[in-house]
Design a protein around this motif. Structure first.
Motif, PDB file in Angstrom:
ATOM      1  N   LYS A 222      26.797  -5.091  14.018  1.00  0.00           N
ATOM      2  CA  LYS A 222      25.756  -4.711  13.064  1.00  0.00           C
ATOM      3  C   LYS A 222      24.366  -4.999  13.613  1.00  0.00           C
ATOM      4  CE  LYS A 222      28.564  -6.056   9.454  1.00  0.00           C
ATOM      5  NZ  LYS A 222      28.689  -6.792   8.206  1.00  0.00           N
ATOM      6  N   LYS A 229      26.278  -0.738   8.171  1.00  0.00           N
ATOM      7  CA  LYS A 229      27.703  -0.419   8.070  1.00  0.00           C
ATOM      8  C   LYS A 229      28.594  -1.616   8.370  1.00  0.00           C
ATOM      9  CE  LYS A 229      27.134   4.425   9.155  1.00  0.00           C
ATOM     10  NZ  LYS A 229      27.065   5.325  10.292  1.00  0.00           N
ATOM     11  N   SER A 230      29.843  -1.478   7.942  1.00  0.00           N
ATOM     12  CA  SER A 230      30.821  -2.525   8.227  1.00  0.00           C
ATOM     13  C   SER A 230      31.390  -2.299   9.623  1.00  0.00           C
ATOM     14  CB  SER A 230      31.942  -2.456   7.203  1.00  0.00           C
ATOM     15  OG  SER A 230      32.623  -1.218   7.361  1.00  0.00           O
ATOM     16  N   ALA A 233      33.539   0.733   9.816  1.00  0.00           N
ATOM     17  CA  ALA A 233      32.842   2.022   9.897  1.00  0.00           C
ATOM     18  C   ALA A 233      32.248   2.255  11.281  1.00  0.00           C
ATOM     19  CB  ALA A 233      31.747   2.093   8.844  1.00  0.00           C
TER      20      ALA A 233
END
Ligand code: URA
Length: 291
Positions: A222, A229-230, A233
């Motif tokens: 990240k 987003k995670s 993702a």
């Protein structure tokens, strides 16, 4: 024009206008003379009369809104450093990191952990931050998670000496800084710590300029790819790395995967991590370890 011809023409026109689908329209268009000649009167229902106050609206295609065009920078990219220049720049940076007190971790660390490896590496791994063992040795990924990372690197057909290993945060984040000798006291760096250290990592990346980076875990992914987003993702695809503070001499692709510490806790994630590493291997043309 004679009255009868005018009437015939008006009749044909009426037939055209009353045709209600394409086939009927084509047939009508092909045989107006016969229809008229045979005196066949069309039985289609007459169109409803137009009300006096009604207006005819026609949907014209909209003019395209002018789209913002991506600006193509004409600035030249910085040149790749020579190995000697890299050595000097990284040594100076490591010295700055070792004396850094930009965040509170500078007061509790035993050793800063700038990172280590091949400064001409094509592949770089970026973890979250040093843990207990790394804090004691001043080297990245030397504890249990590090042993697993070594195995992951070996499975790709590489050695630790061929890649560069660094972290987002350069000093040991602890859940309980009052008890630095406690085991199990590690935590991920917080947003403030990441912001303080970001410039150091960005400079390391720009100096080494690997072709590929593997971000280990959600915090690293990240911070380097996207805040929003995670990990789920972000995994499974390469992203183009773009840095805030420095320009890269060449494009760098980044792929996110699980942190080795997370794989130790959840061994069933290993097969997905392996798929991620195989994507990197395919891009780099690596065949895995020779047997
Ligand atoms: N975990 C990390 O993220 N980095 C290290 O260096 C060690 C463990």
């Amino acid at each position: 024009m004679a009255d009868s011809s005018l009437r015939r023409l008006a009749g044909e026109l009426k037939n055209f206008l009353q045709a209600c689908d394409e086939d009927e329209f084509i047939n009508t268009a092909a045989a107006p003379a016969q229809t008229a000649a045979a005196g066949v009167s069309r039985t289609a229902a007459p169109l409803p009369p137009m009300r006096e106050d009604s207006t005819l609206t026609i949907d014209f295609p909209r003019a395209q809104e002018p789209q913002p065009q991506p600006t193509i920078s004409t600035e030249p990219l910085p040149a790749m450093m020579t190995t000697t220049q890299k050595q000097q720049a990284l040594a100076e940076l490591a010295d700055t990191i070792k004396h850094c007190t930009r965040c509170p971790l500078g007061a509790t660390r035993l050793n800063a952990v700038p990172g280590e490896g091949n400064i001409d590496a094509e592949l770089m791994f970026v973890g979250e931050g040093p843990g207990y063992d790394e804090d004691r040795q001043g080297r990245p990924f030397v504890g249990r998670a590090g042993q697993l990372l070594d195995k992951m690197i070996a499975a790709m057909g590489l050695t630790r000496e061929q890649v560069f290993i660094a972290n987002i945060a350069k000093c040991h984040p602890m859940t309980d800084p009052q008890h630095p000798d406690k085991h199990g006291n590690d935590r991920a760096p917080n947003a403030g710590e990441i912001a303080c250290c970001r410039k150091y990592l960005e400079q390391q990346i720009a100096i080494i300029c690997p072709k590929y980076i593997v971000a280990l875990g959600g915090v690293s992914a990240k911070a380097l790819i996207s805040d929003a987003k995670s990990l789920g993702a972000l995994r499974g695809q390469f992203h183009n790395l773009s840095l805030d503070s420095v320009k890269l001499p060449r494009p760098v692709k980044i792929l996110a995967t699980f942190h080795p510490a997370a794989l130790l806790r959840n061994p069933n994630w290993k097969k997905d991590a392996w798929k991620d590493l195989q994507m990197v291997m395919a891009e780099m043309g690596l065949k895995g370890p020779s047997r």
